[in-house]
Design an enzyme around this catalytic site. Structure first.
Site, mmCIF file in Angstrom:
data_model
loop_
_atom_site.group_PDB
_atom_site.id
_atom_site.type_symbol
_atom_site.label_atom_id
_atom_site.label_comp_id
_atom_site.label_asym_id
_atom_site.label_seq_id
_atom_site.Cartn_x
_atom_site.Cartn_y
_atom_site.Cartn_z
ATOM 1 N N HIS A 6 6.436 -7.935 -1.196
ATOM 2 C CA HIS A 6 5.311 -8.410 -2.009
ATOM 3 C C HIS A 6 4.966 -7.436 -3.132
ATOM 4 O O HIS A 6 3.867 -7.488 -3.681
ATOM 5 C CB HIS A 6 4.088 -8.683 -1.134
ATOM 6 C CG HIS A 6 4.267 -9.865 -0.217
ATOM 7 N ND1 HIS A 6 3.356 -10.221 0.749
ATOM 8 C CD2 HIS A 6 5.275 -10.783 -0.118
ATOM 9 C CE1 HIS A 6 3.788 -11.295 1.395
ATOM 10 N NE2 HIS A 6 4.952 -11.650 0.891
ATOM 11 N N CYS A 45 5.644 -5.298 -22.763
ATOM 12 C CA CYS A 45 7.010 -4.820 -23.056
ATOM 13 C C CYS A 45 7.807 -4.496 -21.789
ATOM 14 O O CYS A 45 8.944 -4.068 -21.869
ATOM 15 C CB CYS A 45 6.971 -3.600 -23.984
ATOM 16 S SG CYS A 45 6.453 -2.074 -23.164
ATOM 17 N N CYS A 72 3.127 0.367 -26.170
ATOM 18 C CA CYS A 72 2.674 -0.785 -26.971
ATOM 19 C C CYS A 72 1.200 -1.121 -26.755
ATOM 20 O O CYS A 72 0.698 -2.092 -27.333
ATOM 21 C CB CYS A 72 3.533 -2.007 -26.650
ATOM 22 S SG CYS A 72 3.112 -2.776 -25.083
ATOM 23 N N ASP A 79 0.787 -1.241 0.000
ATOM 24 C CA ASP A 79 0.000 0.000 0.000
ATOM 25 C C ASP A 79 0.817 1.289 0.000
ATOM 26 O O ASP A 79 0.272 2.374 -0.167
ATOM 27 C CB ASP A 79 -0.968 0.008 1.195
ATOM 28 C CG ASP A 79 -0.263 -0.296 2.514
ATOM 29 O OD1 ASP A 79 0.825 0.257 2.769
ATOM 30 O OD2 ASP A 79 -0.817 -1.081 3.308
#
Ligand SMILES: [Zn+2]
Length: 261
Positions: free
Chosen positions: A130, A141, A166, A115
């Site tokens: 994490h 990409c 992309c 967070d």
């Protein structure tokens, strides 16, 4: 050693003991988990019956597989959580740790949380095992993006974030089920734990491996251990100080004693 006269006195004594260990430490490390962010309104997704994570089979929907095969479903599930995190504020527990870092009493915070609330509170040396909500990465990409400008349109209007290069879908830089821990963060976490002389576990029930094993590594190298968590952890029997209490009330008390005596 005398028996404390009351539970309140026992808590005060433990706070004093914890403050003394923090004051004496040269290389203190803090390990935080979901419990430090629940006072900021962010549910612990691994706890039963807490808000959005427990409905709709979170293990399955919060997976890399769902992100790849059904991104619409993944982002629908992710949207309320992203909103809660985006609008959450740091609480007194985060602030206390930031104050201790600025005063030189804490070297590093290792967190299982995604967070970014430690950074919102002003902490600078944070290892996010994490991953983090603060960045996004293109699934095609691998271009990285700061999350801020994408999160608000996503939360408010449901606009799925897309890569400017992309047009691939941007994945929150958090570890989904089915993904490995980020290698660099994990290596750094282990390095600081090997070097620490004090570990403070704050708001983690130490149920998620491999992070849950870090206190053992610290203890085995002779570090002291403080645990502040409102439920017992497996390592409490080996801790120097245990406070079975809410981190948002206890950490400011510890910081106050460290900083002002
Ligand atoms: Zn891309």
């Amino acid at each position: 050693m005398t028996t404390p006269a009351s539970p309140e006195l026992a808590v005060q004594t433990a706070i004093e003991d914890a403050a003394e260990l923090v004051r004496k430490a040269k290389r203190a490390v803090v390990l935080t988990g979901a419990g430090i962010s629940t006072p900021s309104g962010i549910p612990d997704f691994r706890s039963e019956g807490t808000g959005l994570w427990s409905r709709d089979e979170p293990l399955e929907v919060a997976s890399l597989n769902t992100f790849r095969t059904d991104p619409q479903r993944f982002f629908e599930w992710f949207r309320p959580l992203a909103g809660q995190i985006f609008y959450a504020n740091a609480n007194p527990a985060h602030t206390a740790l930031a104050q201790l870092e600025h005063a030189g009493h804490i070297k590093t915070i290792i967190t299982q949380n995604i967070d970014g609330l430690h950074q919102k509170a002003g902490s600078t040396c944070v290892v996010e095992t994490h991953g983090t909500m603060r960045t996004l990465i293109c699934a095609s990409c691998y271009q990285k993006y700061g999350a801020e400008i994408y999160l608000k349109p996503f939360i408010d209007e449901g606009r799925i974030p897309l890569c400017e290069l992309c047009n691939g879908i941007l994945k929150p830089d958090v570890i989904l089920f089915g993904e490995q821990l980020p290698q660099a963060a994990w290596v750094q976490a282990q390095r600081v734990v090997r070097q620490c002389d004090l570990m403070l576990v704050a708001g983690s029930s130490l149920e998620v491996l491999p992070v849950a094993g870090l206190p053992i590594q610290a203890l085995d190298r002779g570090a002291h251990l403080i645990v502040v968590n409102n439920t017992p952890t497996y390592i409490n029997v080996r801790a120097d100080v245990v406070l079975l209490k809410d981190v948002a009330s206890i950490l400011p008390e510890i910081a106050k004693r460290v900083l002002y005596g």
